[in-house]
Design a protein around this motif. Structure first.
Motif, PDB file in Angstrom:
ATOM      1  N   VAL A  47       0.875  -1.159   0.000  1.00  0.00           N
ATOM      2  CA  VAL A  47       0.000   0.000   0.000  1.00  0.00           C
ATOM      3  C   VAL A  47       0.918   1.215   0.000  1.00  0.00           C
ATOM      4  CG1 VAL A  47      -1.777   1.283   1.241  1.00  0.00           C
ATOM      5  CG2 VAL A  47      -1.815  -1.223   1.255  1.00  0.00           C
ATOM      6  N   ASN A  48       0.894   1.942  -1.120  1.00  0.00           N
ATOM      7  CA  ASN A  48       1.847   3.040  -1.339  1.00  0.00           C
ATOM      8  C   ASN A  48       3.261   2.483  -1.180  1.00  0.00           C
ATOM      9  OD1 ASN A  48      -0.257   4.902  -1.817  1.00  0.00           O
ATOM     10  ND2 ASN A  48      -0.499   5.197   0.384  1.00  0.00           N
ATOM     11  N   ASP A  49       4.014   2.957  -0.208  1.00  0.00           N
ATOM     12  CA  ASP A  49       5.373   2.440  -0.017  1.00  0.00           C
ATOM     13  C   ASP A  49       5.470   1.436   1.124  1.00  0.00           C
ATOM     14  OD1 ASP A  49       6.420   3.911  -2.116  1.00  0.00           O
ATOM     15  OD2 ASP A  49       6.872   5.653  -0.849  1.00  0.00           O
ATOM     16  N   ASP A  50       4.346   1.127   1.745  1.00  0.00           N
ATOM     17  CA  ASP A  50       4.338   0.191   2.868  1.00  0.00           C
ATOM     18  C   ASP A  50       4.174  -1.238   2.376  1.00  0.00           C
ATOM     19  OD1 ASP A  50       4.530   2.273   4.721  1.00  0.00           O
ATOM     20  OD2 ASP A  50       2.352   2.460   4.903  1.00  0.00           O
ATOM     21  N   ARG A  51       5.034  -2.135   2.865  1.00  0.00           N
ATOM     22  CA  ARG A  51       4.919  -3.560   2.571  1.00  0.00           C
ATOM     23  C   ARG A  51       4.187  -4.205   3.746  1.00  0.00           C
ATOM     24  NH1 ARG A  51      10.473  -5.941   1.752  1.00  0.00           N
ATOM     25  NH2 ARG A  51      10.798  -4.878   3.708  1.00  0.00           N
ATOM     26  N   LEU A  52       3.053  -4.840   3.446  1.00  0.00           N
ATOM     27  CA  LEU A  52       2.186  -5.386   4.484  1.00  0.00           C
ATOM     28  C   LEU A  52       2.020  -6.898   4.349  1.00  0.00           C
ATOM     29  CD1 LEU A  52      -0.809  -2.898   4.163  1.00  0.00           C
ATOM     30  CD2 LEU A  52       1.007  -2.785   5.844  1.00  0.00           C
ATOM     31  N   ILE A  53       1.803  -7.526   5.476  1.00  0.00           N
ATOM     32  CA  ILE A  53       1.281  -8.885   5.522  1.00  0.00           C
ATOM     33  C   ILE A  53       0.008  -8.778   6.348  1.00  0.00           C
ATOM     34  CG2 ILE A  53       1.615 -11.266   6.281  1.00  0.00           C
ATOM     35  CD1 ILE A  53       4.642 -10.782   6.088  1.00  0.00           C
ATOM     36  N   VAL A  54      -1.113  -9.158   5.756  1.00  0.00           N
ATOM     37  CA  VAL A  54      -2.392  -9.059   6.441  1.00  0.00           C
ATOM     38  C   VAL A  54      -2.866 -10.466   6.782  1.00  0.00           C
ATOM     39  CG1 VAL A  54      -4.742  -8.163   6.330  1.00  0.00           C
ATOM     40  CG2 VAL A  54      -2.909  -6.975   5.116  1.00  0.00           C
ATOM     41  N   LEU A  55      -3.170 -10.669   8.052  1.00  0.00           N
ATOM     42  CA  LEU A  55      -3.674 -11.942   8.541  1.00  0.00           C
ATOM     43  C   LEU A  55      -5.115 -11.747   8.977  1.00  0.00           C
ATOM     44  CD1 LEU A  55      -0.637 -12.973  10.778  1.00  0.00           C
ATOM     45  CD2 LEU A  55      -1.115 -13.700   8.436  1.00  0.00           C
ATOM     46  N   ASN A  56      -5.953 -12.719   8.688  1.00  0.00           N
ATOM     47  CA  ASN A  56      -7.355 -12.653   9.070  1.00  0.00           C
ATOM     48  C   ASN A  56      -7.496 -13.189  10.488  1.00  0.00           C
ATOM     49  OD1 ASN A  56     -10.162 -12.962   9.396  1.00  0.00           O
ATOM     50  ND2 ASN A  56     -10.432 -13.246   7.195  1.00  0.00           N
ATOM     51  N   LYS A  57      -7.964 -12.336  11.384  1.00  0.00           N
ATOM     52  CA  LYS A  57      -8.116 -12.688  12.798  1.00  0.00           C
ATOM     53  C   LYS A  57      -9.064 -13.873  13.001  1.00  0.00           C
ATOM     54  CE  LYS A  57      -7.978  -9.379  15.916  1.00  0.00           C
ATOM     55  NZ  LYS A  57      -8.351  -8.245  16.797  1.00  0.00           N
ATOM     56  N   LEU A  58      -9.960 -14.101  12.031  1.00  0.00           N
ATOM     57  CA  LEU A  58     -10.937 -15.186  12.142  1.00  0.00           C
ATOM     58  C   LEU A  58     -10.353 -16.546  11.749  1.00  0.00           C
ATOM     59  CD1 LEU A  58     -13.967 -13.298  10.556  1.00  0.00           C
ATOM     60  CD2 LEU A  58     -13.424 -13.570  12.986  1.00  0.00           C
ATOM     61  N   HIS A  59      -9.157 -16.565  11.158  1.00  0.00           N
ATOM     62  CA  HIS A  59      -8.543 -17.815  10.719  1.00  0.00           C
ATOM     63  C   HIS A  59      -7.700 -18.422  11.838  1.00  0.00           C
ATOM     64  CE1 HIS A  59      -8.773 -16.467   6.238  1.00  0.00           C
ATOM     65  NE2 HIS A  59      -9.945 -16.777   6.741  1.00  0.00           N
ATOM     66  N   PRO A  60      -7.479 -19.727  11.790  1.00  0.00           N
ATOM     67  CA  PRO A  60      -6.685 -20.401  12.822  1.00  0.00           C
ATOM     68  C   PRO A  60      -5.189 -20.109  12.664  1.00  0.00           C
ATOM     69  CG  PRO A  60      -7.310 -21.962  11.124  1.00  0.00           C
ATOM     70  CD  PRO A  60      -8.020 -20.676  10.796  1.00  0.00           C
ATOM     71  N   PRO A  61      -4.421 -20.331  13.732  1.00  0.00           N
ATOM     72  CA  PRO A  61      -2.974 -20.080  13.684  1.00  0.00           C
ATOM     73  C   PRO A  61      -2.263 -20.858  12.566  1.00  0.00           C
ATOM     74  CG  PRO A  61      -3.670 -20.580  15.926  1.00  0.00           C
ATOM     75  CD  PRO A  61      -4.856 -20.785  15.042  1.00  0.00           C
ATOM     76  N   GLU A  62      -2.771 -22.043  12.224  1.00  0.00           N
ATOM     77  CA  GLU A  62      -2.137 -22.828  11.157  1.00  0.00           C
ATOM     78  C   GLU A  62      -2.197 -22.077   9.826  1.00  0.00           C
ATOM     79  OE1 GLU A  62      -3.128 -25.282  14.524  1.00  0.00           O
ATOM     80  OE2 GLU A  62      -4.456 -24.048  13.307  1.00  0.00           O
ATOM     81  N   ARG A  63      -3.285 -21.399   9.579  1.00  0.00           N
ATOM     82  CA  ARG A  63      -3.401 -20.614   8.347  1.00  0.00           C
ATOM     83  C   ARG A  63      -2.485 -19.392   8.418  1.00  0.00           C
ATOM     84  NH1 ARG A  63      -8.764 -19.517   5.528  1.00  0.00           N
ATOM     85  NH2 ARG A  63      -8.843 -21.747   5.819  1.00  0.00           N
ATOM     86  N   HIS A  64      -2.400 -18.759   9.593  1.00  0.00           N
ATOM     87  CA  HIS A  64      -1.492 -17.620   9.761  1.00  0.00           C
ATOM     88  C   HIS A  64      -0.057 -18.051   9.466  1.00  0.00           C
ATOM     89  CE1 HIS A  64      -4.524 -15.729  12.823  1.00  0.00           C
ATOM     90  NE2 HIS A  64      -4.939 -15.629  11.567  1.00  0.00           N
ATOM     91  N   LEU A  65       0.318 -19.234   9.968  1.00  0.00           N
ATOM     92  CA  LEU A  65       1.658 -19.757   9.713  1.00  0.00           C
ATOM     93  C   LEU A  65       1.892 -19.951   8.217  1.00  0.00           C
ATOM     94  CD1 LEU A  65       4.385 -20.986  10.412  1.00  0.00           C
ATOM     95  CD2 LEU A  65       3.214 -23.115  10.993  1.00  0.00           C
TER      96      LEU A  65
END
Length: 127
Positions: A62-80
């Protein structure tokens, strides 16, 4: 669910399906590995955000920011899985990762590569 084609070539975590849980060696809980990877991503200049919504998550700019967006509703395995994919092309040698965290990353990458290989192979068999 669509079978074959480009859609199936993406790992399950990016298709909105739970998919198999990443293999973790048991020395650390998945939640702790996610915390460690989040800290590592921040040390590499990435912003990690945890948001709620109807999205899968992943890396974006987003513009010059590099982001990783994780969905709070997903389990930790998906975040990993999402963190592993997002960090795969980063210079991980610039930050310290505990051996268990590094193993979890490597196992997640191997699972994702195997999933893509199986999907591509199955697609070739259909022709």
């Amino acid at each position: 669910m669509k079978q074959g084609g480009v859609y199936d070539a993406f790992p399950l975590a990016f298709r909105g399906e739970p998919g198999p849980a990443p293999i973790v060696d048991g020395s650390m809980k998945t939640e702790q590995i996610v915390k460690e990877l989040t800290q590592a991503a921040r040390q590499m200049g990435l912003t990690v955000r945890m948001e709620k919504g109807g999205f899968r998550g992943g890396r974006c700019r987003v513009n010059d920011d590099r982001l990783i967006v994780l969905n709070k509703l997903h389990p930790p395995e998906r975040h990993l899985a999402i963190l592993a994919t997002s960090l795969q092309e980063q210079e991980l040698d610039t930050v310290f990762l505990k051996p268990a965290v590094r193993r979890a990353l490597q196992q997640s990458w191997a699972q994702q590569a195997a999933a893509v290989e199986v999907d591509v192979t199955e697609g070739a068999d259909a022709e």
